[in-house]
Design an enzyme around this catalytic site. Structure first.
Site, PDB file in Angstrom:
ATOM      1  N   GLY A 187      17.887 -16.974   5.936  1.00  0.00           N
ATOM      2  CA  GLY A 187      16.761 -17.912   5.946  1.00  0.00           C
ATOM      3  C   GLY A 187      16.979 -19.129   6.824  1.00  0.00           C
ATOM      4  O   GLY A 187      17.949 -19.833   6.648  1.00  0.00           O
ATOM      5  N   SER A 188      16.091 -19.387   7.772  1.00  0.00           N
ATOM      6  CA  SER A 188      16.376 -20.449   8.733  1.00  0.00           C
ATOM      7  C   SER A 188      15.200 -20.665   9.685  1.00  0.00           C
ATOM      8  O   SER A 188      14.085 -20.258   9.399  1.00  0.00           O
ATOM      9  CB  SER A 188      17.639 -20.084   9.514  1.00  0.00           C
ATOM     10  OG  SER A 188      17.641 -18.706   9.829  1.00  0.00           O
TER      11      SER A 188
END
Length: 230
Positions: A187-188
């Site tokens: 996640g990013s």
């Protein structure tokens, strides 16, 4: 493309040990209590899916800037690039692509050129969809010099769950559009700082495919794209 290739994607080598760990935990959970084992199996399949590395059809015309990440356009705004990239104090158009834990996390070069700068900076792990994540979160940035001498910045930003930014490239390396240059685990976000006077050809909320979706075109003077959700 064969039917099974629609669902079974190759996995990036970076994910092998994580899938092995998830699988080992799943086996232990099965020994403890079968319902827990099935949950562990589901988590293992998700881990494999997270590290998928599918082939992409990269547009070959010169001057096209493509998305470096799968995800959704979360921000389009003028912003000063991170100081460590050495791109100056003047704002550039920044296009941010937010990746959820369900997106493919292999990042691809937005355009062909030479990496003239790579800079890593430790930081926090705020929600990557927030504007201040660009300033406060852990990040790794590249400056790519194009054939015409102009440059472009692309920054990997860790998110709320992400705890590891991985880079596959070095300063001085030549890259082709769509070539893999890194990934972020779990996640990013990716920020692209466009060259001066280049308008984005994407809109807020638009779904992006790394290496395929065109963010901007250096060979057009078309205004920034306007879109409406319907």
């Amino acid at each position: 493309m064969k039917m099974h290739e629609t669902f079974l994607k190759p996995m990036h080598p970076e994910g092998r040990r994580f899938v092995a760990i998830f699988a080992a935990v799943a086996v232990v959970l099965f020994l403890i209590w079968e319902p827990l084992g099935w949950l562990g199996l589901g988590a293992t399949i998700w881990c494999y899916y997270f590290f998928r590395d599918p082939k992409r059809s990269v547009p070959q015309r010169e001057g096209l800037i493509v998305s470096p990440a799968d995800g959704v356009v979360s921000l389009i705004e003028p912003a000063v690039p991170p100081a460590e990239l050495g791109l100056g104090d003047a704002p550039r158009t920044r296009v941010s692509v937010f990746m959820s834990v369900f997106n493919c996390h292999v990042n691809r070069a937005p355009i062909a050129g030479r990496i003239v700068k790579q800079a890593y900076r430790p930081g926090k792990f705020l929600n990557a969809s927030l504007d201040k994540a660009s300033e406060d979160n852990e990040r790794n940035g590249l400056v790519i010099e194009m054939a015409d001498g102009r440059n472009l910045g692309v920054v990997q930003i860790a998110g709320l769950v992400a705890r590891r930014i991985v880079s596959f490239v070095d300063e001085g390396q030549e890259m082709q559009t769509g070539e893999r240059f890194g990934l972020i685990r779990f996640g990013s976000r990716l920020d692209v700082y466009l060259p001066d006077e280049v308008a984005p050809q994407v809109a807020l909320g638009q779904t992006m495919i790394a290496g395929e979706t065109v963010i901007a075109d250096l060979q057009t003077d078309a205004p920034a794209r306007v879109a409406q959700a319907i």
